[in-house]
Write a protein that holds these residues in place. Structure first.
Motif, PDB file in Angstrom:
ATOM      1  N   GLY A 143       0.814  -1.215   0.000  1.00  0.00           N
ATOM      2  CA  GLY A 143       0.000   0.000   0.000  1.00  0.00           C
ATOM      3  C   GLY A 143       0.847   1.264   0.000  1.00  0.00           C
ATOM      4  O   GLY A 143       2.081   1.208  -0.013  1.00  0.00           O
ATOM      5  N   CYS A 144       0.173   2.397  -0.032  1.00  0.00           N
ATOM      6  CA  CYS A 144       0.883   3.680  -0.002  1.00  0.00           C
ATOM      7  C   CYS A 144      -0.032   4.743   0.582  1.00  0.00           C
ATOM      8  O   CYS A 144      -1.222   4.793   0.258  1.00  0.00           O
ATOM      9  CB  CYS A 144       1.313   4.087  -1.414  1.00  0.00           C
ATOM     10  N   ASP A 145       0.558   5.581   1.449  1.00  0.00           N
ATOM     11  CA  ASP A 145      -0.217   6.656   2.088  1.00  0.00           C
ATOM     12  C   ASP A 145       0.064   8.021   1.473  1.00  0.00           C
ATOM     13  O   ASP A 145      -0.413   9.036   1.984  1.00  0.00           O
ATOM     14  CB  ASP A 145       0.142   6.741   3.586  1.00  0.00           C
ATOM     15  N   ASN A 146       0.864   8.060   0.416  1.00  0.00           N
ATOM     16  CA  ASN A 146       1.355   9.369  -0.017  1.00  0.00           C
ATOM     17  C   ASN A 146       0.349  10.224  -0.777  1.00  0.00           C
ATOM     18  O   ASN A 146       0.456  11.430  -0.785  1.00  0.00           O
ATOM     19  CB  ASN A 146       2.622   9.201  -0.851  1.00  0.00           C
ATOM     20  N   MET A 147      -0.586   9.594  -1.427  1.00  0.00           N
ATOM     21  CA  MET A 147      -1.621  10.349  -2.128  1.00  0.00           C
ATOM     22  C   MET A 147      -1.074  11.386  -3.119  1.00  0.00           C
ATOM     23  O   MET A 147      -1.504  12.548  -3.125  1.00  0.00           O
ATOM     24  CB  MET A 147      -2.564  11.045  -1.123  1.00  0.00           C
ATOM     25  N   CYS A 148      -0.143  10.973  -3.947  1.00  0.00           N
ATOM     26  CA  CYS A 148       0.239  11.826  -5.071  1.00  0.00           C
ATOM     27  C   CYS A 148      -1.046  12.007  -5.899  1.00  0.00           C
ATOM     28  O   CYS A 148      -1.783  11.035  -6.100  1.00  0.00           O
ATOM     29  CB  CYS A 148       1.325  11.168  -5.911  1.00  0.00           C
ATOM     30  N   THR A 149      -1.301  13.214  -6.371  1.00  0.00           N
ATOM     31  CA  THR A 149      -2.641  13.488  -6.909  1.00  0.00           C
ATOM     32  C   THR A 149      -2.946  12.749  -8.222  1.00  0.00           C
ATOM     33  O   THR A 149      -4.102  12.638  -8.611  1.00  0.00           O
ATOM     34  CB  THR A 149      -2.848  15.006  -7.140  1.00  0.00           C
ATOM     35  N   PHE A 150      -1.888  12.252  -8.902  1.00  0.00           N
ATOM     36  CA  PHE A 150      -2.098  11.553 -10.173  1.00  0.00           C
ATOM     37  C   PHE A 150      -2.263  10.044  -9.982  1.00  0.00           C
ATOM     38  O   PHE A 150      -2.602   9.334 -10.920  1.00  0.00           O
ATOM     39  CB  PHE A 150      -0.898  11.788 -11.113  1.00  0.00           C
ATOM     40  N   CYS A 151      -2.019   9.530  -8.775  1.00  0.00           N
ATOM     41  CA  CYS A 151      -1.728   8.101  -8.617  1.00  0.00           C
ATOM     42  C   CYS A 151      -2.892   7.312  -8.027  1.00  0.00           C
ATOM     43  O   CYS A 151      -3.481   7.683  -7.015  1.00  0.00           O
ATOM     44  CB  CYS A 151      -0.492   7.938  -7.743  1.00  0.00           C
ATOM     45  N   VAL A 152      -3.170   6.194  -8.659  1.00  0.00           N
ATOM     46  CA  VAL A 152      -4.310   5.364  -8.278  1.00  0.00           C
ATOM     47  C   VAL A 152      -3.940   4.345  -7.193  1.00  0.00           C
ATOM     48  O   VAL A 152      -4.817   3.735  -6.575  1.00  0.00           O
ATOM     49  CB  VAL A 152      -4.867   4.683  -9.567  1.00  0.00           C
ATOM     50  N   VAL A 153      -2.632   4.177  -6.946  1.00  0.00           N
ATOM     51  CA  VAL A 153      -2.176   3.113  -6.031  1.00  0.00           C
ATOM     52  C   VAL A 153      -2.817   3.179  -4.641  1.00  0.00           C
ATOM     53  O   VAL A 153      -3.276   2.158  -4.123  1.00  0.00           O
ATOM     54  CB  VAL A 153      -0.622   3.096  -5.943  1.00  0.00           C
ATOM     55  N   PRO A 154      -2.895   4.354  -4.001  1.00  0.00           N
ATOM     56  CA  PRO A 154      -3.515   4.371  -2.675  1.00  0.00           C
ATOM     57  C   PRO A 154      -4.962   3.867  -2.695  1.00  0.00           C
ATOM     58  O   PRO A 154      -5.449   3.355  -1.689  1.00  0.00           O
ATOM     59  CB  PRO A 154      -3.456   5.851  -2.269  1.00  0.00           C
ATOM     60  N   PHE A 155      -5.626   3.986  -3.831  1.00  0.00           N
ATOM     61  CA  PHE A 155      -7.010   3.519  -3.938  1.00  0.00           C
ATOM     62  C   PHE A 155      -7.087   2.025  -4.228  1.00  0.00           C
ATOM     63  O   PHE A 155      -7.989   1.336  -3.768  1.00  0.00           O
ATOM     64  CB  PHE A 155      -7.756   4.295  -5.034  1.00  0.00           C
ATOM     65  N   GLY A 188       8.563  -2.305  -2.082  1.00  0.00           N
ATOM     66  CA  GLY A 188       7.451  -1.574  -1.491  1.00  0.00           C
ATOM     67  C   GLY A 188       7.141  -0.394  -2.387  1.00  0.00           C
ATOM     68  O   GLY A 188       7.991   0.020  -3.184  1.00  0.00           O
ATOM     69  N   GLN A 189       5.940   0.149  -2.288  1.00  0.00           N
ATOM     70  CA  GLN A 189       5.628   1.347  -3.080  1.00  0.00           C
ATOM     71  C   GLN A 189       6.488   2.512  -2.625  1.00  0.00           C
ATOM     72  O   GLN A 189       6.763   3.440  -3.392  1.00  0.00           O
ATOM     73  CB  GLN A 189       4.158   1.728  -2.946  1.00  0.00           C
ATOM     74  N   ASN A 190       6.886   2.467  -1.365  1.00  0.00           N
ATOM     75  CA  ASN A 190       7.678   3.547  -0.789  1.00  0.00           C
ATOM     76  C   ASN A 190       8.492   2.947   0.353  1.00  0.00           C
ATOM     77  O   ASN A 190       8.100   3.033   1.510  1.00  0.00           O
ATOM     78  CB  ASN A 190       6.706   4.631  -0.288  1.00  0.00           C
ATOM     79  N   SER A 208      12.273   4.074  -3.807  1.00  0.00           N
ATOM     80  CA  SER A 208      12.534   5.115  -2.816  1.00  0.00           C
ATOM     81  C   SER A 208      11.692   6.335  -3.123  1.00  0.00           C
ATOM     82  O   SER A 208      11.349   6.590  -4.272  1.00  0.00           O
ATOM     83  CB  SER A 208      14.006   5.501  -2.847  1.00  0.00           C
ATOM     84  N   ASN A 209      11.380   7.074  -2.077  1.00  0.00           N
ATOM     85  CA  ASN A 209      10.601   8.293  -2.263  1.00  0.00           C
ATOM     86  C   ASN A 209      11.369   9.469  -1.689  1.00  0.00           C
ATOM     87  O   ASN A 209      11.752   9.446  -0.519  1.00  0.00           O
ATOM     88  CB  ASN A 209       9.246   8.145  -1.576  1.00  0.00           C
ATOM     89  N   PRO A 210      11.579  10.501  -2.522  1.00  0.00           N
ATOM     90  CA  PRO A 210      12.432  11.625  -2.082  1.00  0.00           C
ATOM     91  C   PRO A 210      11.981  12.252  -0.764  1.00  0.00           C
ATOM     92  O   PRO A 210      12.811  12.686   0.027  1.00  0.00           O
ATOM     93  CB  PRO A 210      12.296  12.643  -3.213  1.00  0.00           C
ATOM     94  N   VAL A 244      11.040  11.258  -9.546  1.00  0.00           N
ATOM     95  CA  VAL A 244      10.897  12.693  -9.255  1.00  0.00           C
ATOM     96  C   VAL A 244       9.571  13.214  -9.812  1.00  0.00           C
ATOM     97  O   VAL A 244       8.943  14.041  -9.220  1.00  0.00           O
ATOM     98  CB  VAL A 244      12.112  13.499  -9.752  1.00  0.00           C
ATOM     99  N   GLN A 245       9.178  12.726 -10.985  1.00  0.00           N
ATOM    100  CA  GLN A 245       7.900  13.034 -11.661  1.00  0.00           C
ATOM    101  C   GLN A 245       7.900  14.350 -12.425  1.00  0.00           C
ATOM    102  O   GLN A 245       7.247  14.461 -13.464  1.00  0.00           O
ATOM    103  CB  GLN A 245       6.688  13.013 -10.709  1.00  0.00           C
ATOM    104  N   SER A 246       8.605  15.372 -11.921  1.00  0.00           N
ATOM    105  CA  SER A 246       8.670  16.655 -12.631  1.00  0.00           C
ATOM    106  C   SER A 246       9.840  17.451 -12.064  1.00  0.00           C
ATOM    107  O   SER A 246      10.230  17.246 -10.916  1.00  0.00           O
ATOM    108  CB  SER A 246       7.375  17.442 -12.429  1.00  0.00           C
ATOM    109  N   ASN A 293       1.115  16.967  -5.279  1.00  0.00           N
ATOM    110  CA  ASN A 293       1.189  16.614  -3.855  1.00  0.00           C
ATOM    111  C   ASN A 293       2.384  15.733  -3.541  1.00  0.00           C
ATOM    112  O   ASN A 293       2.324  14.836  -2.704  1.00  0.00           O
ATOM    113  CB  ASN A 293      -0.104  15.924  -3.387  1.00  0.00           C
ATOM    114  N   ARG A 294       3.472  15.969  -4.270  1.00  0.00           N
ATOM    115  CA  ARG A 294       4.717  15.297  -3.911  1.00  0.00           C
ATOM    116  C   ARG A 294       5.242  16.031  -2.670  1.00  0.00           C
ATOM    117  O   ARG A 294       5.099  17.245  -2.547  1.00  0.00           O
ATOM    118  CB  ARG A 294       5.738  15.417  -5.047  1.00  0.00           C
ATOM    119  N   GLY A 295       5.854  15.321  -1.768  1.00  0.00           N
ATOM    120  CA  GLY A 295       6.302  15.970  -0.542  1.00  0.00           C
ATOM    121  C   GLY A 295       7.662  16.622  -0.688  1.00  0.00           C
ATOM    122  O   GLY A 295       8.359  16.838   0.306  1.00  0.00           O
TER     123      GLY A 295
HETATM  124 FE1  F3S Z   1       2.517   6.301  -3.596  1.00  0.00          FE
HETATM  125 FE2  F3S Z   1       1.716   6.492  -6.090  1.00  0.00          FE
HETATM  126 FE3  F3S Z   1       2.949   8.519  -4.992  1.00  0.00          FE
HETATM  127  S1  F3S Z   1       2.486   4.669  -5.094  1.00  0.00           S
HETATM  128  S2  F3S Z   1       4.379   7.575  -3.602  1.00  0.00           S
HETATM  129  S3  F3S Z   1       0.976   7.692  -4.342  1.00  0.00           S
HETATM  130  S4  F3S Z   1       3.334   7.700  -7.033  1.00  0.00           S
END
Ligand code: F3S
Ligand code: SAH
Length: 484
Positions: free
Chosen positions: A182-194, A226-228, A278-280, A305-307, A317-319
């Motif tokens: 799973g992933c808690d980061n909720m990047c606004t483009f990403c479906v993984v948390p859902f 892991g996703q992160n 890894s997540n920056p 990095v994405q952008s 919503n990248r941290g």
């Molecule tokens: Fe997680 Fe997707 Fe961002 S897996 S770190 S919400 S790119």
């Protein structure tokens, strides 16, 4: 194509939604499985194979002899979903000739497609989400009894920590070990948390046991998945967000990702260790110091990095912003000199201007990544971007920007590879080169693929190789001697 190119292409294709058919052995009913998407999905398929092996299923690579077909699906981009849809139609054509064939959908698409594929179109007999694989034996019974076999519940605890995966379609040298889900980061483009739910970490003891077992079985490299991975946190179980509420005792014995790296590196000192992703925003210096401290941890970081534009990163919503990312890159090079770095990049996120795009290209110029996985933005249902933002960049513009990003990456990859010419690198041999049976291929600690004449060396050997030349995606050299 050399394995380097082929392997990357495979990974790239996998990320784009192409399939890898998984192979295995056993006796009994026949299971045919295809996996799409990220490495985690391939690792999950090995868990599914393990659960179904106990139900008497052996895996097959021949769809014709299968009793059960499972597609482990990916939702990350629209194209991935379209590919699965096409495959399901093909399987249903087959089913017309063989009505007893059962078809199931696993993984990230399960939640989204259950109504559509299951009830409306009757394309599948079974739908199982990524946290419900332990329920497969019951679901198969329900399916056989003609009942609705569906479980897409997401879990706050499931890590399959005690399941010994059946290694499928591998080379016998490298294996995946999953450490978080799973992933808690909720990047606004990403479906993984859902699709994959809240982030959970696996008990470190079982991670170490799995790595030790793999070593005893002859494996020489593990990739911790892991996703992160950087936000790995074990304090006796539970979600990361509950950590603050845990007892002082639990907090004081908590295991963070850097601790896990130290533990695994010491437990299997001759095993090579990789990790992804890894997540920056979560990668702390203690992780960098752990990588530097252990010879057996590979000097390579996949750091999406994405952008390159701070404005876009904020909208995503990248941290992290551009400056923080660059500062991290600088610290990586200071703490782990020569470390190779790769990226994920998205072209054409909503509102992205030519100036934002130019910042992406200039960030790439600064970092000079060893390689990268590059995509154009694909709007995904439920995500914040889909709900609140207009997908306003025309496809042709997205594609042009992506082409520019890819061209730049190809330049940088070539420069990076050329810099290894003349050096002697330790290469873990993974198999025979696709191009020539007289050659072996393997990877250096930097994840660069190296091809060299076979001589008496074998898969699993760690060989010192003097690099003579480079191609756009591969290093070519001569074996010097065996390390072990
Ligand atoms: Fe997680 Fe997707 Fe961002 S897996 S770190 S919400 S790119
Ligand atoms: N943390 C994860 C990221 C999973 S998605 C990991 O383990 O790799 C992999 C990559 O797909 C992301 O880093 C991003 O670059 C890309 N991606 C995700 N959602 C996307 C979307 N909606 N459109 C285009 N690319 C996307």
């Amino acid at each position: 194509m050399e394995k380097n190119g082929a392997e990357r292409e495979l990974l790239e294709e996998a990320r784009q939604g192409e399939a890898l058919v998984l192979e295995g052995t056993g006796t009994g009913k026949k299971l045919y499985m295809e996996s799409y998407g990220c490495q985690m999905n391939f690792s999950d398929s090995e868990i599914v194979a393990s659960i179904l092996q106990k139900e008497g299923y052996e895996t097959t690579t021949s769809i014709e002899e299968a009793d059960l077909v499972l597609l482990n699906t990916c939702s990350i981009r629209e194209k991935a979903e379209q590919t699965v849809r096409t495959r399901l139609d093909q399987f249903n054509t087959l089913k017309k000739e063989k009505p007893e064939l059962r078809i199931g959908v696993l993984g990230c698409m399960a939640e989204r497609v259950k109504e559509k594929f299951f009830q409306e179109e009757k394309l599948v007999d079974l739908v199982v989400g990524p946290d419900a694989y332990r329920d497969l034996p019951n679901l198969l019974d329900e399916m056989d009894g003609g009942r609705k076999a569906v479980n897409v519940l997401l879990s706050k605890e499931e890590t399959y920590h005690d399941i010994e995966p059946v290694r499928l379609g591998g080379n016998g040298v490298t294996a995946f070990v999953s450490i978080t889900r799973g992933c808690d980061n909720m990047c606004t483009f990403c479906v993984v948390p859902f699709t994959r739910g809240r982030e959970r970490s696996r008990n470190p003891q079982t991670i170490i046991e799995e790595c030790t077992q793999l070593w005893e079985q002859g494996y020489k490299e593990v990739t911790l998945l892991g996703q992160n991975v950087d936000s790995y946190l074990w304090y006796g179980g539970g979600l990361k967000k509950d950590f603050e509420k845990a007892s002082a005792m639990a907090q004081s014995t908590a295991v963070h990702f850097a601790d896990l790296l130290h533990l695994v590196a010491k437990a299997v000192p001759n095993m090579r260790i990789r990790f992804s992703t890894s997540n920056p925003q979560d990668m702390k210096d203690d992780v960098l110091h752990a990588i530097a401290a252990h010879e057996n941890i590979c000097k390579y970081i996949h750091l999406p990095v994405q952008s390159g534009s701070s404005r876009i990163l904020k909208a995503m919503n990248r941290g992290h912003n551009r400056e923080e990312y660059i500062a991290l890159i600088d610290r990586i090079q200071r703490i782990i000199p020569g470390c190779s770095v790769s990226h994920d990049m998205i072209a054409g996120f909503p509102t992205e201007t030519e100036e934002d795009h130019a910042e992406t290209l200039s960030l790439m110029d600064y970092v000079k990544y060893d390689f990268g996985y590059m995509f154009f933005y694909s709007e995904r249902p439920n995500t914040y971007a889909a709900r609140k933002m207009d997908d306003d960049i025309p496809l042709a513009v997205k594609k042009r920007r992506l082409a520019e990003i890819i061209a730049k990456q190809q330049e940088h990859s070539a420069v990076r590879l050329a810099a290894y010419v003349g050096q002697t690198l330790e290469v873990l041999v993974e198999g025979r080169s696709k191009r020539s049976d007289a050659d072996l291929y393997g990877r250096s600690t930097y994840n660069t693929v190296v091809v060299f004449p076979r001589e008496e060396y074998q898969p699993g050997d760690l060989v010192r190789v003097k690099i003579d030349r480079s191609t756009p995606a591969t290093l070519i050299g001569q074996a010097v001697d065996l390390v072990r």
